[in-house]
Design an enzyme around this catalytic site. Structure first.
Site, PDB file in Angstrom:
ATOM      1  N   PHE A 151       0.809  -1.229   0.000  1.00  0.00           N
ATOM      2  CA  PHE A 151       0.000   0.000   0.000  1.00  0.00           C
ATOM      3  C   PHE A 151       0.833   1.264   0.000  1.00  0.00           C
ATOM      4  O   PHE A 151       0.352   2.321  -0.370  1.00  0.00           O
ATOM      5  CB  PHE A 151      -0.946   0.000   1.217  1.00  0.00           C
ATOM      6  CG  PHE A 151      -0.288   0.414   2.506  1.00  0.00           C
ATOM      7  CD1 PHE A 151      -0.134   1.768   2.821  1.00  0.00           C
ATOM      8  CD2 PHE A 151       0.195  -0.523   3.414  1.00  0.00           C
ATOM      9  CE1 PHE A 151       0.494   2.157   4.003  1.00  0.00           C
ATOM     10  CE2 PHE A 151       0.812  -0.139   4.593  1.00  0.00           C
ATOM     11  CZ  PHE A 151       0.965   1.207   4.887  1.00  0.00           C
ATOM     12  N   LYS A 175      -1.341  -7.050  -9.235  1.00  0.00           N
ATOM     13  CA  LYS A 175      -2.306  -7.170  -8.127  1.00  0.00           C
ATOM     14  C   LYS A 175      -1.867  -6.128  -7.091  1.00  0.00           C
ATOM     15  O   LYS A 175      -1.012  -6.372  -6.248  1.00  0.00           O
ATOM     16  CB  LYS A 175      -2.262  -8.587  -7.548  1.00  0.00           C
ATOM     17  CG  LYS A 175      -3.532  -9.050  -6.852  1.00  0.00           C
ATOM     18  CD  LYS A 175      -4.012  -8.160  -5.723  1.00  0.00           C
ATOM     19  CE  LYS A 175      -3.228  -8.336  -4.446  1.00  0.00           C
ATOM     20  NZ  LYS A 175      -3.592  -7.305  -3.410  1.00  0.00           N
ATOM     21  N   GLU A 178      -5.016  -3.664  -1.966  1.00  0.00           N
ATOM     22  CA  GLU A 178      -6.458  -3.411  -1.945  1.00  0.00           C
ATOM     23  C   GLU A 178      -6.793  -2.137  -1.170  1.00  0.00           C
ATOM     24  O   GLU A 178      -7.930  -1.680  -1.180  1.00  0.00           O
ATOM     25  CB  GLU A 178      -7.205  -4.623  -1.349  1.00  0.00           C
ATOM     26  CG  GLU A 178      -6.864  -4.990   0.091  1.00  0.00           C
ATOM     27  CD  GLU A 178      -5.619  -5.863   0.240  1.00  0.00           C
ATOM     28  OE1 GLU A 178      -4.632  -5.650  -0.502  1.00  0.00           O
ATOM     29  OE2 GLU A 178      -5.624  -6.748   1.119  1.00  0.00           O
ATOM     30  N   ARG A 179      -5.775  -1.569  -0.481  1.00  0.00           N
ATOM     31  CA  ARG A 179      -6.072  -0.390   0.341  1.00  0.00           C
ATOM     32  C   ARG A 179      -6.026   0.900  -0.471  1.00  0.00           C
ATOM     33  O   ARG A 179      -6.658   1.881  -0.124  1.00  0.00           O
ATOM     34  CB  ARG A 179      -5.087  -0.312   1.504  1.00  0.00           C
ATOM     35  CG  ARG A 179      -5.204  -1.549   2.388  1.00  0.00           C
ATOM     36  CD  ARG A 179      -4.394  -1.400   3.639  1.00  0.00           C
ATOM     37  NE  ARG A 179      -3.522  -2.553   3.833  1.00  0.00           N
ATOM     38  CZ  ARG A 179      -2.648  -2.651   4.796  1.00  0.00           C
ATOM     39  NH1 ARG A 179      -2.501  -1.683   5.657  1.00  0.00           N
ATOM     40  NH2 ARG A 179      -1.895  -3.728   4.909  1.00  0.00           N
ATOM     41  N   SER A 228       5.442  -6.970   3.211  1.00  0.00           N
ATOM     42  CA  SER A 228       6.030  -7.273   4.516  1.00  0.00           C
ATOM     43  C   SER A 228       6.791  -8.608   4.466  1.00  0.00           C
ATOM     44  O   SER A 228       6.526  -9.462   3.598  1.00  0.00           O
ATOM     45  CB  SER A 228       4.915  -7.343   5.559  1.00  0.00           C
ATOM     46  OG  SER A 228       3.990  -8.339   5.184  1.00  0.00           O
ATOM     47  N   CYS A 283       9.474   1.700   3.346  1.00  0.00           N
ATOM     48  CA  CYS A 283      10.381   0.594   3.669  1.00  0.00           C
ATOM     49  C   CYS A 283      11.798   1.102   3.861  1.00  0.00           C
ATOM     50  O   CYS A 283      12.639   0.396   4.390  1.00  0.00           O
ATOM     51  CB  CYS A 283      10.353  -0.442   2.566  1.00  0.00           C
ATOM     52  SG  CYS A 283      10.993   0.214   1.034  1.00  0.00           S
ATOM     53  N   GLU A 384       9.280  -3.998  13.040  1.00  0.00           N
ATOM     54  CA  GLU A 384       9.054  -2.940  12.049  1.00  0.00           C
ATOM     55  C   GLU A 384       7.726  -2.274  12.422  1.00  0.00           C
ATOM     56  O   GLU A 384       6.661  -2.877  12.274  1.00  0.00           O
ATOM     57  CB  GLU A 384       8.964  -3.516  10.631  1.00  0.00           C
ATOM     58  CG  GLU A 384       8.747  -2.414   9.600  1.00  0.00           C
ATOM     59  CD  GLU A 384       8.525  -2.911   8.175  1.00  0.00           C
ATOM     60  OE1 GLU A 384       7.846  -3.927   7.977  1.00  0.00           O
ATOM     61  OE2 GLU A 384       9.030  -2.243   7.243  1.00  0.00           O
TER      62      GLU A 384
HETATM   63  P1  NAD Z   1       1.591  -6.638   2.960  1.00  0.00           P
HETATM   64  O1  NAD Z   1       2.653  -7.671   3.003  1.00  0.00           O
HETATM   65  O2  NAD Z   1       0.507  -6.696   3.972  1.00  0.00           O
HETATM   66  O3  NAD Z   1       0.844  -6.648   1.534  1.00  0.00           O
HETATM   67  C1  NAD Z   1       1.557  -6.624   0.332  1.00  0.00           C
HETATM   68  C2  NAD Z   1       0.725  -7.293  -0.755  1.00  0.00           C
HETATM   69  O4  NAD Z   1       0.506  -8.665  -0.401  1.00  0.00           O
HETATM   70  C3  NAD Z   1      -0.653  -6.664  -0.959  1.00  0.00           C
HETATM   71  O5  NAD Z   1      -0.934  -6.626  -2.330  1.00  0.00           O
HETATM   72  C4  NAD Z   1      -1.580  -7.620  -0.228  1.00  0.00           C
HETATM   73  O6  NAD Z   1      -2.874  -7.684  -0.801  1.00  0.00           O
HETATM   74  C5  NAD Z   1      -0.888  -8.957  -0.368  1.00  0.00           C
HETATM   75  N1  NAD Z   1      -1.121  -9.836   0.787  1.00  0.00           N
HETATM   76  C6  NAD Z   1      -1.294  -9.457   2.077  1.00  0.00           C
HETATM   77  N2  NAD Z   1      -1.475 -10.543   2.864  1.00  0.00           N
HETATM   78  C7  NAD Z   1      -1.410 -11.619   2.051  1.00  0.00           C
HETATM   79  C8  NAD Z   1      -1.513 -13.028   2.291  1.00  0.00           C
HETATM   80  N3  NAD Z   1      -1.707 -13.533   3.505  1.00  0.00           N
HETATM   81  N4  NAD Z   1      -1.385 -13.846   1.230  1.00  0.00           N
HETATM   82  C9  NAD Z   1      -1.180 -13.364   0.000  1.00  0.00           C
HETATM   83  N5  NAD Z   1      -1.081 -12.044  -0.277  1.00  0.00           N
HETATM   84  C10 NAD Z   1      -1.184 -11.179   0.735  1.00  0.00           C
HETATM   85  O7  NAD Z   1       2.338  -5.215   3.005  1.00  0.00           O
HETATM   86  P2  NAD Z   1       1.687  -3.780   3.144  1.00  0.00           P
HETATM   87  O8  NAD Z   1       1.179  -3.603   4.520  1.00  0.00           O
HETATM   88  O9  NAD Z   1       0.792  -3.500   1.999  1.00  0.00           O
HETATM   89  O10 NAD Z   1       3.003  -2.881   2.933  1.00  0.00           O
HETATM   90  C11 NAD Z   1       3.890  -2.554   3.966  1.00  0.00           C
HETATM   91  C12 NAD Z   1       5.059  -3.506   4.025  1.00  0.00           C
HETATM   92  O11 NAD Z   1       5.735  -3.525   2.776  1.00  0.00           O
HETATM   93  C13 NAD Z   1       6.112  -3.081   5.041  1.00  0.00           C
HETATM   94  O12 NAD Z   1       6.554  -4.225   5.712  1.00  0.00           O
HETATM   95  C14 NAD Z   1       7.212  -2.486   4.196  1.00  0.00           C
HETATM   96  O13 NAD Z   1       8.501  -2.512   4.750  1.00  0.00           O
HETATM   97  C15 NAD Z   1       7.132  -3.337   2.979  1.00  0.00           C
HETATM   98  N6  NAD Z   1       7.726  -2.687   1.830  1.00  0.00           N
HETATM   99  C16 NAD Z   1       8.930  -3.146   1.408  1.00  0.00           C
HETATM  100  C17 NAD Z   1       9.551  -2.535   0.352  1.00  0.00           C
HETATM  101  C18 NAD Z   1      10.877  -3.011  -0.140  1.00  0.00           C
HETATM  102  O14 NAD Z   1      11.287  -2.567  -1.186  1.00  0.00           O
HETATM  103  N7  NAD Z   1      11.547  -3.894   0.550  1.00  0.00           N
HETATM  104  C19 NAD Z   1       8.934  -1.467  -0.299  1.00  0.00           C
HETATM  105  C20 NAD Z   1       7.686  -1.045   0.143  1.00  0.00           C
HETATM  106  C21 NAD Z   1       7.092  -1.676   1.217  1.00  0.00           C
END
Ligand code: NAD
Length: 499
Positions: A151, A175, A178-179, A228, A283, A384
């Site tokens: 998101f 994909k 969704e937020r 994450s 991140c 985090e």
């Molecule tokens: P998230 O992991 O909750 O979601 C990321 C994606 O995965 C979304 O599209 C979501 O719909 C999907 N998803 C969530 N739960 C899932 C599941 N159980 N099974 C399958 N798909 C699932 O992350 P977020 O809250 O949207 O974003 C924040 C996180 O992303 C933080 O931890 C941040 O550090 C990380 N991030 C990392 C980078 C990087 O380059 N390393 C960059 C941006 C964000």
């Protein structure tokens, strides 16, 4: 209240059929639900993959010149509509306008990089590897590839993926989170306007159901994921188990080491900018300052002064420097960490928990919080938090500081602030982190370098975008060729040797 519906983008156009499941999309500044987003079922995912697979049959053979032409046109359109994209971003994510524009512009860099695909994806050629035998390699697209994105950068992170994937001749299924789903559809329209054929770029909205179907679908060749760490690990393990190429970027806990010789005013500016920009939902945000020797005694008051002046408010309002968090549950979780930090004995220097934004009583706001005397056993150090919470950890020596960084399970970004070139050079050599800043707090590499952390911040062999991106989205084919010559006739069961 009637809300708009955000649907998928399949086959080069909005997907008309009504969705069986939906999710709420909030305006984080007001706390109101402003839209509903469709959640794809496995059947809709299958339909989208079929469309992308069909388009892949022709797109892989479209000339480099024609593919590049689309990318150049898309680049112009994103540039032209950057304010529209930034507004969409702020409305759904909450980040302030200037920050949103910065995001779009960092995404543009990758589109510009992808415009150079003619040079980037070139193969190699060796003449006469054996007598009158030539050998060469070409890079070919993988087919249908998918991107699953977080998101916190709804425009930029997808742009880390699809411009290069498409430039390499793949078809791409996004994909998004969704937020904050609207930027994806907006970019899909711009790509269509730029002349991209139907099916080359698809947007599938949804949650785990859609992701799981993409992970197991036999026609999806590769997955790029950013999000994450627990989900990154799940995506990597599940995707590779299904035979896919996977790059999965995870979470972070980025340290900023401040040596006693550093310019403390500069370090305070940098720490506050990097900790509270985008409300800490980056991140690459700095979440721990590691102050060496007596640095904290000078640095903490300077950070406190700056924090007191930060203007928190609706991201669309001029003058706002920090917006709300993404939703109420996350806001409350982050505030809970602040409570826990106090309970565990850290010193709360700046407390943003009681912040109220005028006219925005239901927004998901939390003011900036600064801790001193944070120790590595505390939850605010280990986890985090992904919010506007910065911890200061005091250590006696540089050696202690680097030990702390290198023993952390995350290894996305790190920074050192010092005026000692030798110390900085030693640090860049010794530190076990993927992206390093020297007097630069958020060292996000340019598009022509690749982005990626180490350890629990990345699963897979490839960093994202840059040359790693080109390698990820292509596979090499090596060809050995000899044009028939009567002198080479005759059966020979020996292993081919170079002569
Ligand atoms: P998230 O992991 O909750 O979601 C990321 C994606 O995965 C979304 O599209 C979501 O719909 C999907 N998803 C969530 N739960 C899932 C599941 N159980 N099974 C399958 N798909 C699932 O992350 P977020 O809250 O949207 O974003 C924040 C996180 O992303 C933080 O931890 C941040 O550090 C990380 N991030 C990392 C980078 C990087 O380059 N390393 C960059 C941006 C964000």
């Amino acid at each position: 209240m009637a809300t708009k519906t955000i649907g998928h983008w399949i086959d080069g156009k909005p997907y008309e059929r009504a969705a069986e499941r939906h999710g709420d999309v909030y305006n984080p500044a007001t706390g109101e639900v402003q839209a509903q987003v469709a959640f794809a079922t496995p059947a809709v995912v299958d339909e989208a993959v079929e469309s992308a697979a069909k388009a892949s049959q022709t797109w892989r053979s479209v000339s480099i010149a024609k593919r590049t032409k689309v990318l150049f046109a898309f680049r112009q359109l994103v540039d032209k509509h950057q304010h529209d994209l930034a507004r969409l971003l702020t409305l759904e994510h909450g980040k302030v306008t200037g920050d949103a524009l910065g995001e779009v512009n960092r995404g543009l860099e990758v589109i510009e990089f992808a415009c150079g695909i003619a040079d980037l994806a070139k193969g190699e050629y060796s003449e006469n590897v054996s007598t009158e035998v030539d050998s060469y390699s070409i890079r070919q697209p993988l087919g249908v590839v998918a991107g699953i994105t977080p998101f916190n950068f709804p425009a930029m992170v997808p742009m880390w993926m699809y411009p290069l994937a498409i430039a390499c001749g793949n078809t791409f299924i996004l994909k998004p989170s969704e937020r904050d789903p609207s930027c994806a559809n907006f970019c899909a329209q711009l790509l269509a306007d730029a002349g991209l054929p139907p099916g080359v770029f698809t947007v599938l909205h949804g949650d785990k159901v859609a992701v799981d179907r993409l992970l197991e679908h036999p026609k999806v060749a590769a997955i790029s994921f950013v999000g994450s760490t627990p989900i990154a690990q799940y995506i990597y393990e599940t995707g590779t188990r299904h035979g896919k190429r996977v790059q999965a970027l995870g979470g972070a806990k980025n340290h900023m080491i401040v040596l006693p010789d550093a310019d403390m005013e500069l370090a305070a500016d940098a720490a506050v900018s990097a900790a509270y920009g985008s409300a800490g939902e980056r991140c690459m945000a700095i979440s721990v300052v590691v102050a060496v020797g007596n640095a904290a005694d000078r640095l903490v008051p300077l950070m406190k002064e700056r924090i007191a002046k930060l203007k928190v408010g609706d991201g669309l309002e001029a003058g706002s420097e920090m917006g709300p968090l993404i939703n109420k549950a996350h806001r409350d979780k982050v505030a809970g960490y602040v409570d826990q930090g106090v309970a565990e004995g850290a010193t709360l220097v700046s407390d943003g928990r009681a912040l109220a934004v005028s006219g925005r009583a239901n927004g998901f706001f939390l003011g900036p919080c600064l801790f001193d005397h944070v120790t590595p056993n505390m939850a605010i150090y280990k986890d985090e938090i992904f919010g506007p919470v910065l911890g200061t950890t005091r250590v006696a020596t540089y050696d202690e500081a680097i030990k702390l960084v290198n023993s952390n399970p995350y290894a996305n970004g790190v920074a050192i602030f010092t005026n000692d070139g030798g110390a900085a050079r030693k640090f860049q050599h010794e530190v076990e982190v993927g992206m390093v800043g020297i007097n630069v707090p958020i060292p996000v590499p340019m598009a022509y370098y690749s982005f990626g952390g180490w350890k629990a911040s990345l699963f897979g062999d490839h960093h994202i975008y840059g040359r790693d991106g080109v390698h990820f989205y292509t596979r090499t084919k090596a060809i050995t060729s000899r044009w028939p010559d009567p002198r080479h006739r005759g059966v020979d069961l020996g292993f081919p040797q170079n002569r």
